[in-house]
Design an enzyme around this catalytic site. Structure first.
Site, short mmCIF file in Angstrom:
data_model
loop_
_atom_site.label_atom_id
_atom_site.label_comp_id
_atom_site.label_asym_id
_atom_site.label_seq_id
_atom_site.Cartn_x
_atom_site.Cartn_y
_atom_site.Cartn_z
N ASP A 1 0.81 -1.23 0.00
CA ASP A 1 0.00 0.00 0.00
C ASP A 1 0.84 1.28 0.00
O ASP A 1 0.42 2.31 0.52
CB ASP A 1 -0.97 0.01 1.20
CG ASP A 1 -1.87 -1.19 1.20
OD1 ASP A 1 -2.22 -1.66 0.10
OD2 ASP A 1 -2.22 -1.67 2.29
N ARG B 1 -5.53 0.30 8.63
CA ARG B 1 -4.10 -0.01 8.56
C ARG B 1 -3.40 0.49 9.83
O ARG B 1 -3.70 1.59 10.30
CB ARG B 1 -3.46 0.65 7.34
CG ARG B 1 -3.97 0.11 6.02
CD ARG B 1 -3.35 0.83 4.85
NE ARG B 1 -3.93 0.42 3.57
CZ ARG B 1 -4.11 1.23 2.54
NH1 ARG B 1 -3.78 2.51 2.62
NH2 ARG B 1 -4.63 0.78 1.42
N GLY C 1 -4.53 -4.14 -3.91
CA GLY C 1 -5.54 -3.11 -4.14
C GLY C 1 -4.77 -1.85 -4.50
O GLY C 1 -4.14 -1.25 -3.63
N HIS C 2 -4.71 -1.51 -5.77
CA HIS C 2 -3.90 -0.38 -6.24
C HIS C 2 -4.82 0.77 -6.64
O HIS C 2 -5.65 0.62 -7.54
CB HIS C 2 -3.01 -0.81 -7.41
CG HIS C 2 -2.00 -1.85 -7.01
ND1 HIS C 2 -1.10 -2.41 -7.88
CD2 HIS C 2 -1.73 -2.41 -5.79
CE1 HIS C 2 -0.32 -3.27 -7.23
NE2 HIS C 2 -0.70 -3.30 -5.97
N GLN D 1 1.97 -5.98 -3.32
CA GLN D 1 2.40 -6.12 -1.91
C GLN D 1 3.68 -5.30 -1.70
O GLN D 1 3.88 -4.31 -2.39
CB GLN D 1 2.60 -7.59 -1.52
CG GLN D 1 1.32 -8.40 -1.43
CD GLN D 1 0.74 -8.83 -2.76
OE1 GLN D 1 1.40 -9.48 -3.52
NE2 GLN D 1 -0.50 -8.48 -3.04
N LYS E 1 1.84 2.21 -5.14
CA LYS E 1 2.38 1.69 -6.41
C LYS E 1 1.48 2.01 -7.59
O LYS E 1 1.94 2.44 -8.64
CB LYS E 1 2.56 0.15 -6.30
CG LYS E 1 3.53 -0.27 -5.20
CD LYS E 1 3.56 -1.76 -5.01
CE LYS E 1 2.33 -2.36 -4.38
NZ LYS E 1 2.08 -2.01 -2.98
N ASN F 1 -5.21 -10.04 -3.88
CA ASN F 1 -4.88 -9.50 -2.55
C ASN F 1 -4.42 -8.06 -2.69
O ASN F 1 -4.47 -7.28 -1.74
CB ASN F 1 -3.82 -10.36 -1.84
CG ASN F 1 -2.61 -10.71 -2.71
OD1 ASN F 1 -2.63 -10.51 -3.91
ND2 ASN F 1 -1.57 -11.23 -2.10
P1 GDP Z 1 -0.72 0.43 -3.56
O1 GDP Z 1 -1.34 -0.85 -3.11
O2 GDP Z 1 0.75 0.47 -3.33
O3 GDP Z 1 -1.07 0.80 -4.97
O4 GDP Z 1 -1.34 1.56 -2.61
P2 GDP Z 1 -2.89 1.71 -2.18
O5 GDP Z 1 -3.65 2.22 -3.33
O6 GDP Z 1 -3.37 0.48 -1.53
O7 GDP Z 1 -2.75 2.80 -1.02
C1 GDP Z 1 -2.21 4.05 -1.25
C2 GDP Z 1 -3.26 5.09 -0.85
O8 GDP Z 1 -2.64 6.36 -0.73
C3 GDP Z 1 -4.34 5.28 -1.92
O9 GDP Z 1 -5.55 5.59 -1.27
C4 GDP Z 1 -3.84 6.46 -2.72
O10 GDP Z 1 -4.89 7.19 -3.34
C5 GDP Z 1 -3.19 7.29 -1.64
N1 GDP Z 1 -2.05 8.11 -2.06
C6 GDP Z 1 -1.07 7.84 -2.96
N2 GDP Z 1 -0.14 8.82 -2.95
C7 GDP Z 1 -0.52 9.72 -2.04
C8 GDP Z 1 0.05 10.94 -1.55
O11 GDP Z 1 1.12 11.37 -1.95
N3 GDP Z 1 -0.65 11.59 -0.58
C9 GDP Z 1 -1.84 11.12 -0.08
N4 GDP Z 1 -2.44 11.83 0.86
N5 GDP Z 1 -2.40 9.98 -0.52
C10 GDP Z 1 -1.74 9.28 -1.47
P1 IMO Z 2 -0.90 -4.11 -2.30
O1 IMO Z 2 -0.45 -4.64 -3.65
C1 IMO Z 2 -0.96 -4.63 2.04
C2 IMO Z 2 -1.02 -8.76 3.54
C3 IMO Z 2 -2.29 -9.23 4.23
C4 IMO Z 2 -1.70 -10.23 5.20
C5 IMO Z 2 -0.56 -10.87 4.38
C6 IMO Z 2 -0.93 -12.18 3.71
O2 IMO Z 2 -2.19 -3.39 -2.34
O3 IMO Z 2 0.20 -3.35 -1.64
P2 IMO Z 2 -2.44 -12.82 1.61
O4 IMO Z 2 -3.88 -12.57 1.33
O5 IMO Z 2 -1.51 -12.24 0.58
O6 IMO Z 2 -2.13 -14.26 1.88
O7 IMO Z 2 -2.15 -12.04 3.00
O8 IMO Z 2 -0.22 -9.91 3.40
N1 IMO Z 2 -1.23 -8.20 2.17
C7 IMO Z 2 -1.18 -6.90 1.86
N2 IMO Z 2 -1.00 -5.82 2.66
N3 IMO Z 2 -1.07 -4.48 0.70
C8 IMO Z 2 -1.22 -5.55 -0.11
O9 IMO Z 2 -1.19 -5.45 -1.45
C9 IMO Z 2 -1.32 -6.83 0.46
N4 IMO Z 2 -1.48 -8.07 -0.01
C10 IMO Z 2 -1.42 -8.90 1.04
O10 IMO Z 2 -2.93 -8.17 4.90
O11 IMO Z 2 -1.11 -9.56 6.28
MG MG Z 3 -2.84 -1.53 -1.84
#
Ligand code: GDP
Ligand code: IMO
Ligand code: MG
Length: 422
Positions: free
Chosen positions: A14, A303, A41-42, A222, A17, A39
């Protein structure tokens, strides 16, 4: 011949990416996922809209680029169909430009049941998985019992029946009997949908792209601290999330890896169970959670939040061979008077800068303090707008890690991205 650049998370996932892959997409011809599955969520935000992608690469929005799902990915056809149909409603038709590796493994309905059963058996030691069947699917891959996407092209019913019977035996031996006929029906219907896509030998496809001097961006899922080998085992996911996983998950040689973009938040988060040395249980952590909107994009779980951990970050920078750092969510720390970063651990009275074998041991983080910048980072459009305390913060991180921070993100929108001059 061009090389494959890799963008991956350096923390527990998270990091942001999805946002940065979308921003970088115009510079590449192909965007490919190499591991993980739903798993992930981007999140992407642009033009006032927000999208969350799980199995589909984050390169589908910009410039009509080709996207690929590599062999290292595990794919749930039902979740994939739901995701793709949702995008089709927004006018994004993927069938022309999303290719899927025949060697990617299929997540079956029974994999989800096995995931839940395994977690239930662990009791208090549960990992807190996303419940998407990730672990059991990779287990079947490694134990040579898996079903692959290419299997849907011939004699699929028999292959499915055999794999399902095996799972039912395992579930019964665990005392788990559940009626999943409805889910199964929807899942089998989604197999027909999957057949409408171009299924490829992605290793040939990607190597041919490189030979044609076209560029590829590999999108990690991840984060490195969730890597099956190097993460905080057993509180990890079941794939290799580090840059080496990109070679395996796409079928490219290590000689063909170019830049490695390592992405991290200006602080740290973790969702699910497991060690987190710099976790905060006070109002500072709450503020990070509120301001950073730190709720899981897949499960909605809150989180856990804490200060930036440079010991862990140095470890993952090393593992990945990071060439460029990308720092996200600087704006979330805007209001703090003081900002801390962990520069060493104390374990059993001894100071160390190594990420330990036993991450469940009692780890005391040793901090260095910085003056907070207390400015609105979302107003920055260029690095010239950065305040001195902010510059001091990023300079310290660069010198500790020995790698430059090339991009700073100051908000969730695509436009809130500052590329620094080298
Ligand atoms: P990923 O799994 O690595 O793609 O990240 P996620 O999408 O799960 O979580 C990142 C969260 O941070 C999302 O809700 C984005 O919209 C938000 N985000 C990304 N960059 C920034 C930033 O620079 N500032 C803030 N406030 N939010 C951000
Ligand atoms: P993105 O790509 C954050 C965590 C789960 C759990 C562990 C194992 O959005 O960054 P799984 O379902 O993979 O067997 O779970 O890994 N986990 C993540 N945490 N971001 C993710 O993906 C994750 N994918 C798995 O919360 O602790
Ligand atoms: Mg994510």
């Amino acid at each position: 011949m061009k090389k494959v650049d890799v963008l991956l998370g350096l923390q527990w996932g998270d990091e942001g990416k999805g946002k940065v892959v979308d921003v970088l997409t115009p510079h590449y011809d192909l965007i490919a996922r190499f591991q993980g599955g739903p798993n992930a969520g981007h999140t992407l935000e642009f033009d006032g809209k927000k999208y969350v992608l799980r199995s589909i690469p984050s390169g589908i929005f910009q410039g009509g680029k080709i996207n690929a799902i590599g062999n290292g990915v595990v794919l749930d056809p039902l979740l994939f169909m739901e995701e793709a149909e949702g995008l089709a409603k927004s006018g994004i038709n993927l069938k022309e430009r999303l290719y899927i590796s025949k060697k990617a493994h299929l997540i079956m309905p029974t994999h989800r049941l096995l995931d839940a059963a395994n977690e239930a058996r662990k009791g208090d030691a549960k990992i807190g998985t996303t419940g998407k069947g990730i672990g059991p699917t990779y287990t079947d891959k490694v134990s040579r019992n898996g079903l692959r996407v290419g299997d849907i092209l011939s004699d699929f019913e028999a292959k499915y029946a055999k794999a399902k019977a095996r799972h039912i035996d395992i579930l019964s031996s665990m005392g788990e009997v559940a009626d999943f006929s409805e889910l199964e029906k929807a899942w089998l219907d989604s197999i027909s949908y999957l057949r409408e896509f171009t299924l490829i030998d992605s290793e040939y496809y990607i190597n041919d792209i490189l030979k044609a001097d076209k560029s590829v961006l590999a999108e990690g899922a991840q984060g490195s601290l969730l890597d099956i080998d190097f993460g905080s085992y057993p509180f990890v996911t079941s794939s290799n999330t580090v840059s080496a996983g990109c070679c395996i998950g796409l079928g490219i040689s290590p000689r063909h890896i170019g830049n490695v973009y390592g992405i991290f938040k200006a602080y740290c988060t973790r969702v699910g169970a497991g060690p987190f040395p710099t976790e905060l249980f006070d109002e500072i952590g709450e503020t990070m959670c509120d301001k950073g909107r730190e709720f899981g994009s897949v499960t909605g779980r809150k989180r856990r939040c804490g200060w930036l951990d440079l010991v862990a970050l140095k470890y993952t920078t090393m593992l990945n061979g990071v060439t460029d750092l990308i720092m996200m969510k600087s704006d979330v720390l805007d209001d703090f008077e003081e900002i801390k970063v962990c520069v060493a651990y104390e374990i059993n009275g001894e100071k160390t800068e190594h990420f330990p074998f036993d991450t469940t041991a009692e780890i005391k983080p040793l901090y260095k303090s910085f003056k907070g910048w207390q400015t609105d980072m979302t107003q920055c459009c260029d690095e010239a707008d950065f305040s001195e305390p902010f510059n001091e913060y990023i300079r310290f991180i660069e010198s500790y890690l020995g790698v430059p921070i090339s991009i700073v993100s100051v908000g969730p929108d695509r436009k809130q991205t500052i590329v620094r001059k080298k």
